[in-house]
Design a protein around this motif. Structure first.
Motif, PDB file in Angstrom:
ATOM      1  N   VAL A  50     -18.894  65.033 -84.804  1.00 44.73           N
ATOM      2  CA  VAL A  50     -19.785  64.875 -83.656  1.00 44.73           C
ATOM      3  C   VAL A  50     -19.199  65.597 -82.459  1.00 44.73           C
ATOM      4  CG1 VAL A  50     -20.652  62.630 -84.420  1.00 44.73           C
ATOM      5  CG2 VAL A  50     -18.690  62.724 -82.874  1.00 44.73           C
ATOM      6  N   GLU A  51     -20.088  65.926 -81.534  1.00 45.52           N
ATOM      7  CA  GLU A  51     -19.653  66.419 -80.224  1.00 45.52           C
ATOM      8  C   GLU A  51     -19.834  65.297 -79.228  1.00 45.52           C
ATOM      9  OE1 GLU A  51     -20.457  69.935 -76.904  1.00 45.52           O
ATOM     10  OE2 GLU A  51     -21.953  69.558 -78.465  1.00 45.52           O
ATOM     11  N   GLU A  52     -18.783  64.994 -78.477  1.00 47.75           N
ATOM     12  CA  GLU A  52     -18.844  63.968 -77.441  1.00 47.75           C
ATOM     13  C   GLU A  52     -18.444  64.577 -76.112  1.00 47.75           C
ATOM     14  OE1 GLU A  52     -16.728  60.381 -78.213  1.00 47.75           O
ATOM     15  OE2 GLU A  52     -17.875  59.891 -79.998  1.00 47.75           O
ATOM     16  N   LYS A  53     -19.363  64.532 -75.168  1.00 48.37           N
ATOM     17  CA  LYS A  53     -19.096  65.068 -73.832  1.00 48.37           C
ATOM     18  C   LYS A  53     -18.554  63.947 -72.960  1.00 48.37           C
ATOM     19  CE  LYS A  53     -22.745  68.540 -74.263  1.00 48.37           C
ATOM     20  NZ  LYS A  53     -24.045  69.030 -73.747  1.00 48.37           N
ATOM     21  N   THR A  54     -17.235  63.944 -72.757  1.00 46.51           N
ATOM     22  CA  THR A  54     -16.594  62.886 -71.972  1.00 46.51           C
ATOM     23  C   THR A  54     -16.429  63.321 -70.524  1.00 46.51           C
ATOM     24  OG1 THR A  54     -14.417  63.732 -72.622  1.00 46.51           O
ATOM     25  CG2 THR A  54     -15.368  61.971 -73.963  1.00 46.51           C
ATOM     26  N   ARG A  55     -16.376  62.339 -69.638  1.00 49.65           N
ATOM     27  CA  ARG A  55     -16.141  62.614 -68.228  1.00 49.65           C
ATOM     28  C   ARG A  55     -14.655  62.774 -67.971  1.00 49.65           C
ATOM     29  NH1 ARG A  55     -20.412  57.980 -66.433  1.00 49.65           N
ATOM     30  NH2 ARG A  55     -22.304  59.198 -66.751  1.00 49.65           N
ATOM     31  N   LYS A  56     -14.324  63.296 -66.816  1.00 47.73           N
ATOM     32  CA  LYS A  56     -12.947  63.676 -66.525  1.00 47.73           C
ATOM     33  C   LYS A  56     -11.977  62.499 -66.611  1.00 47.73           C
ATOM     34  CE  LYS A  56     -10.411  66.697 -63.410  1.00 47.73           C
ATOM     35  NZ  LYS A  56     -10.480  67.518 -62.183  1.00 47.73           N
ATOM     36  N   LEU A  57     -12.355  61.336 -66.082  1.00 45.17           N
ATOM     37  CA  LEU A  57     -11.458  60.172 -66.047  1.00 45.17           C
ATOM     38  C   LEU A  57     -11.744  59.179 -67.168  1.00 45.17           C
ATOM     39  CD1 LEU A  57     -11.405  59.534 -62.192  1.00 45.17           C
ATOM     40  CD2 LEU A  57      -9.741  60.775 -63.571  1.00 45.17           C
ATOM     41  N   GLN A  58     -12.623  59.543 -68.083  1.00 45.68           N
ATOM     42  CA  GLN A  58     -12.971  58.631 -69.176  1.00 45.68           C
ATOM     43  C   GLN A  58     -11.858  58.574 -70.215  1.00 45.68           C
ATOM     44  OE1 GLN A  58     -16.825  59.385 -70.910  1.00 45.68           O
ATOM     45  NE2 GLN A  58     -16.263  58.413 -72.846  1.00 45.68           N
ATOM     46  N   ILE A  59     -11.576  57.362 -70.704  1.00 46.53           N
ATOM     47  CA  ILE A  59     -10.616  57.205 -71.801  1.00 46.53           C
ATOM     48  C   ILE A  59     -11.331  57.606 -73.077  1.00 46.53           C
ATOM     49  CG2 ILE A  59      -9.193  55.575 -73.105  1.00 46.53           C
ATOM     50  CD1 ILE A  59      -9.013  53.921 -70.499  1.00 46.53           C
ATOM     51  N   SER A  60     -10.864  58.669 -73.695  1.00 45.19           N
ATOM     52  CA  SER A  60     -11.630  59.291 -74.782  1.00 45.19           C
ATOM     53  C   SER A  60     -10.988  59.137 -76.158  1.00 45.19           C
ATOM     54  CB  SER A  60     -11.822  60.789 -74.481  1.00 45.19           C
ATOM     55  OG  SER A  60     -10.570  61.426 -74.322  1.00 45.19           O
ATOM     56  N   ASN A  61     -10.024  58.219 -76.299  1.00 45.55           N
ATOM     57  CA  ASN A  61      -9.378  58.087 -77.615  1.00 45.55           C
ATOM     58  C   ASN A  61     -10.191  57.233 -78.594  1.00 45.55           C
ATOM     59  OD1 ASN A  61      -8.972  55.745 -76.194  1.00 45.55           O
ATOM     60  ND2 ASN A  61      -6.864  55.432 -76.899  1.00 45.55           N
ATOM     61  N   VAL A  62     -11.268  56.618 -78.103  1.00 46.94           N
ATOM     62  CA  VAL A  62     -12.159  55.844 -78.977  1.00 46.94           C
ATOM     63  C   VAL A  62     -13.507  56.558 -79.036  1.00 46.94           C
ATOM     64  CG1 VAL A  62     -13.340  53.651 -79.353  1.00 46.94           C
ATOM     65  CG2 VAL A  62     -11.027  53.670 -78.390  1.00 46.94           C
ATOM     66  N   THR A  63     -13.910  56.930 -80.240  1.00 47.19           N
ATOM     67  CA  THR A  63     -15.163  57.664 -80.382  1.00 47.19           C
ATOM     68  C   THR A  63     -16.360  56.753 -80.148  1.00 47.19           C
ATOM     69  OG1 THR A  63     -16.521  58.993 -81.874  1.00 47.19           O
ATOM     70  CG2 THR A  63     -15.177  57.296 -82.883  1.00 47.19           C
ATOM     71  N   GLN A  64     -17.399  57.294 -79.529  1.00 48.08           N
ATOM     72  CA  GLN A  64     -18.614  56.545 -79.220  1.00 48.08           C
ATOM     73  C   GLN A  64     -19.739  56.832 -80.203  1.00 48.08           C
ATOM     74  OE1 GLN A  64     -18.608  54.336 -76.541  1.00 48.08           O
ATOM     75  NE2 GLN A  64     -16.447  54.891 -76.472  1.00 48.08           N
ATOM     76  N   LYS A  65     -19.555  57.796 -81.091  1.00 51.62           N
ATOM     77  CA  LYS A  65     -20.665  58.235 -81.947  1.00 51.62           C
ATOM     78  C   LYS A  65     -20.371  58.157 -83.447  1.00 51.62           C
ATOM     79  CE  LYS A  65     -23.182  61.672 -80.965  1.00 51.62           C
ATOM     80  NZ  LYS A  65     -23.613  63.054 -80.789  1.00 51.62           N
ATOM     81  N   ILE A  66     -19.132  57.838 -83.820  1.00 55.87           N
ATOM     82  CA  ILE A  66     -18.783  57.634 -85.234  1.00 55.87           C
ATOM     83  C   ILE A  66     -18.351  56.182 -85.409  1.00 55.87           C
ATOM     84  CG2 ILE A  66     -17.237  58.250 -87.112  1.00 55.87           C
ATOM     85  CD1 ILE A  66     -17.082  61.052 -86.047  1.00 55.87           C
ATOM     86  N   PHE A  67     -18.949  55.510 -86.390  1.00 46.21           N
ATOM     87  CA  PHE A  67     -18.686  54.096 -86.621  1.00 46.21           C
ATOM     88  C   PHE A  67     -18.288  53.874 -88.077  1.00 46.21           C
ATOM     89  CE2 PHE A  67     -21.956  54.640 -83.434  1.00 46.21           C
ATOM     90  CZ  PHE A  67     -21.586  53.802 -82.403  1.00 46.21           C
ATOM     91  N   GLN A  68     -17.468  52.853 -88.302  1.00 50.55           N
ATOM     92  CA  GLN A  68     -17.108  52.473 -89.670  1.00 50.55           C
ATOM     93  C   GLN A  68     -17.961  51.279 -90.082  1.00 50.55           C
ATOM     94  OE1 GLN A  68     -12.938  52.005 -90.397  1.00 50.55           O
ATOM     95  NE2 GLN A  68     -13.214  51.745 -92.593  1.00 50.55           N
ATOM     96  N   ILE A  69     -18.680  51.414 -91.200  1.00 53.39           N
ATOM     97  CA  ILE A  69     -19.536  50.349 -91.704  1.00 53.39           C
ATOM     98  C   ILE A  69     -18.767  49.462 -92.678  1.00 53.39           C
ATOM     99  CG2 ILE A  69     -21.674  49.815 -92.935  1.00 53.39           C
ATOM    100  CD1 ILE A  69     -22.016  51.172 -90.170  1.00 53.39           C
ATOM    101  N   ASP A  70     -18.066  50.078 -93.600  1.00 47.95           N
ATOM    102  CA  ASP A  70     -17.202  49.396 -94.555  1.00 47.95           C
ATOM    103  C   ASP A  70     -16.009  50.314 -94.774  1.00 47.95           C
ATOM    104  OD1 ASP A  70     -16.184  47.639 -96.436  1.00 47.95           O
ATOM    105  OD2 ASP A  70     -18.087  47.367 -97.475  1.00 47.95           O
TER     106      ASP A  70
END
Length: 243
Positions: A50-70
């Motif tokens: 995925v492409e994630e456009k983060t802001r300058k001061l955003q903590i970006s080590n946790v992805t917002q668009k990929i999730f683990q189901i199992d």
């Protein structure tokens, strides 16, 4: 008085005279405007990128668009991400229920169908709007490697490689030209990063790229480190400089 067309436009349960549900089509348009997400099957696993456009001061080590189901299933989303979280919670409950009831891990297609059924219900009943998100489900189960796409209409389809979000038409053309059935996991990662660079405003760096892999041996989802992504990115740049 509103024009006659406005009734079809606003009513989720009302078909237009030409057989269209406009609210569902608007939801699909929301997906097209989201940032890119893609999935690629390989001979020894499957990847989500995925492409994630983060802001300058955003903590970006946790992805917002990929999730683990199992353990063995991951999901990438494009569109209105808060809607994705609701579907992710539903999918996780479905996967864990399958373990408790049948004492076995859930099939990837089973999760895709369940989420598609859920999305379809939100196109059928008044008082709720369709989900404004499309999902790419990837995993490895007893049937092998699975990759499925669900959309706001409630459709689910299996793919070898698929892209959703902004620029997905261009990326799909690129995948159709460059994807091969015997592609390895490393080459699939390179192809994914290449695809993101193709449509992204950022042509250098990897802070806007997230990758997850589920290999056939471990059958476990793993998020790739920034160092691994950077290594694949260098291979993409070397490939472009040689061409």
């Amino acid at each position: 008085m509103l024009p006659a067309a406005a009734g079809y436009d606003r009513g989720i349960t009302v078909f237009s005279p030409d057989g269209r549900l406009y609210q569902v089509e608007y939801a699909i348009e929301t997906v097209r405007r989201g940032t890119l997400a893609l999935g690629i099957k390989s001979t020894d696993g499957v990847i989500l990128a995925v492409e994630e456009k983060t802001r300058k001061l955003q903590i970006s080590n946790v992805t917002q668009k990929i999730f683990q189901i199992d353990d063995h299933i991951g999901l990438a989303a494009a569109g209105y991400i808060p809607d994705a979280r609701t579907q992710v919670d539903h999918a996780r409950f479905f996967a864990q229920s399958n373990r408790l009831i049948y004492d076995e891990v859930v099939d990837v297609e089973g999760v895709a169908k369940n989420l598609a059924d859920m999305a379809q219900q939100y196109t059928q009943y008044a008082g709720a709007r369709p989900f404004g998100v499309a999902l790419i489900l990837a995993g490895v189960d007893k049937n092998g490697i699975g990759l499925y796409l669900t959309d706001p209409s409630g459709t689910y389809i299996g793919y070898d490689a698929v892209a959703i979000g902004a620029g997905s038409e261009q990326v799909t053309e690129h995948l159709e030209k460059n994807y091969k059935n015997d592609i390895g996991l490393d080459k699939a990662c390179i192809l994914a990063i290449e695809s993101i660079f193709m449509v992204s405003e950022e042509k250098t760096g990897t802070k806007h790229i997230r990758l997850a892999v589920i290999d056939s041996e471990s059958k476990t989802l793993r998020m790739m480190s920034l160092e691994e992504i950077e290594n694949y990115s260098k291979q993409v740049q070397n490939k472009e400089s040689q061409s």
